[in-house]
Design an enzyme around this catalytic site. Structure first.
Site, mmCIF file in Angstrom:
data_model
loop_
_atom_site.group_PDB
_atom_site.id
_atom_site.type_symbol
_atom_site.label_atom_id
_atom_site.label_comp_id
_atom_site.label_asym_id
_atom_site.label_seq_id
_atom_site.Cartn_x
_atom_site.Cartn_y
_atom_site.Cartn_z
ATOM 1 C CG ASP A 136 -0.851 -0.027 2.714
ATOM 2 O OD1 ASP A 136 0.713 -0.258 2.681
ATOM 3 O OD2 ASP A 136 -0.734 -0.243 3.500
ATOM 4 C CG HIS A 138 3.609 0.563 4.894
ATOM 5 N ND1 HIS A 138 2.592 -1.019 5.249
ATOM 6 C CD2 HIS A 138 4.047 -0.636 4.903
ATOM 7 C CE1 HIS A 138 3.178 -1.755 5.387
ATOM 8 N NE2 HIS A 138 4.230 -1.395 4.900
ATOM 9 C CD GLU A 143 0.230 0.381 8.111
ATOM 10 O OE1 GLU A 143 0.215 0.077 6.767
ATOM 11 O OE2 GLU A 143 -0.049 -1.061 9.000
HETATM 12 P P1 PGA Z 1 9.045 -6.774 2.720
HETATM 13 O O1 PGA Z 1 7.383 -5.490 3.416
HETATM 14 O O2 PGA Z 1 10.076 -6.953 2.299
HETATM 15 O O3 PGA Z 1 8.181 -8.543 3.836
HETATM 16 O O4 PGA Z 1 7.614 -6.715 1.258
HETATM 17 C C1 PGA Z 1 8.200 -4.782 2.935
HETATM 18 C C2 PGA Z 1 7.135 -3.769 3.828
HETATM 19 O O5 PGA Z 1 5.818 -3.845 4.465
HETATM 20 O O6 PGA Z 1 7.755 -2.766 4.364
#
Ligand code: PGA
Length: 258
Positions: A136, A138, A143
């Site tokens: 998304d 973030h 968030e």
């Molecule tokens: P991920 O998470 O490296 O496990 O894809 C990234 C994040 O949510 O910042």
């Protein structure tokens, strides 16, 4: 913002590792901001190879991590302290005393986050911040809806993030709903930012961050205002960028000029 597009995540991880290794060689006492998640693991492994080959040493490097689940002990196997020890710190020659992760058990979280930011400032600020990106958009646990000027604080996770994390815990009730996280404003103060994005489920987030409007709805888009931000993507993560052909050659030229 520069976008480096590589054929594979392995290639992109090596180029990002080269940028960090170059900094550590130039300034063995540099301050790194580090990230957890599956994305930076290959890059950490590349850096560990460099240490083993005695090309670089992290002996005098200091680090601060982006975030930690609130309510988890550092010894919990899903805590980000545990993750960092397993995936990086135990593989290199860093002095653990110089590695900092927010304390997920801090009773007074306000005191904890204030002290964390003060310690970063006392160390001279972060020279290079490593980031992943959520699907998304973030960065850290900022968030959608996080202020682009936000500081380190307690954050509420979105239902989607909580759902995504459920697979790592035995019972749904054990999944943390809160985290302590550096803010977008804190992250943007790093002198250099290295964001890694791999796989097609990151394509929309990368598109929003690089070519969308600057918005708290996609907190990575704040990096458009940063003067030394580098996105290292594989072809899938870059697949939705309108100017991907241009970035593909410009990025590598900028990297060589650096
Ligand atoms: P991920 O998470 O490296 O496990 O894809 C990234 C994040 O949510 O910042």
């Amino acid at each position: 913002m520069e976008v480096i597009i590589c054929k594979t995540a392995e290639e992109a991880s090596r180029l990002a590792a080269d940028m960090i290794a170059g900094l550590v060689k130039k300034n063995p006492k540099c301050v790194l901001g580090l990230a957890t998640g599956s994305t930076p693991v290959k890059m950490y492994a590349e850096l560990a190879k460099d240490v083993k080959a005695k090309k670089i040493s992290f002996k005098n490097v200091k680090s601060w991590n982006l975030d930690e689940y609130y309510g988890l002990a550092p010894t919990h196997d899903q805590s980000y302290r545990y993750f960092m020890n397993e995936n990086f710190f135990d593989l290199i020659d860093i002095d653990k005393k110089n590695t900092h992760v927010l304390n997920g058990l801090a009773k007074d979280w306000k005191k904890e986050v204030k002290a964390y930011e003060a310690a970063i400032a006392k160390a001279g600020g972060i020279d290079l911040q490593v980031l992943g990106i959520g699907s998304d958009g973030h960065i850290a646990f900022n968030e959608p809806g996080s202020a682009l000027t936000s500081r380190t604080r307690l954050v509420s996770l979105t239902p989607q993030t909580i759902k995504d994390n459920a697979r790592f815990f035995k019972k749904a009730a054990d999944v943390p709903k809160y985290a302590l996280s550096m803010g977008v404003g804190t992250i943007c103060e790093a002198k250099t930012v290295v964001l890694l994005a791999f796989g097609k489920n990151k394509a929309d987030a990368v598109k929003g961050a690089v070519e969308g409007g600057i918005s708290q709805y996609c907190t990575a888009s704040a990096l458009q205002m940063h003067q030394d931000a580098w996105f290292f993507c594989d072809e899938e993560a870059a697949s939705k960028l309108k100017l991907k052909k241009y970035y593909a050659w410009r990025g590598l030229e900028e990297l060589a000029r650096r």
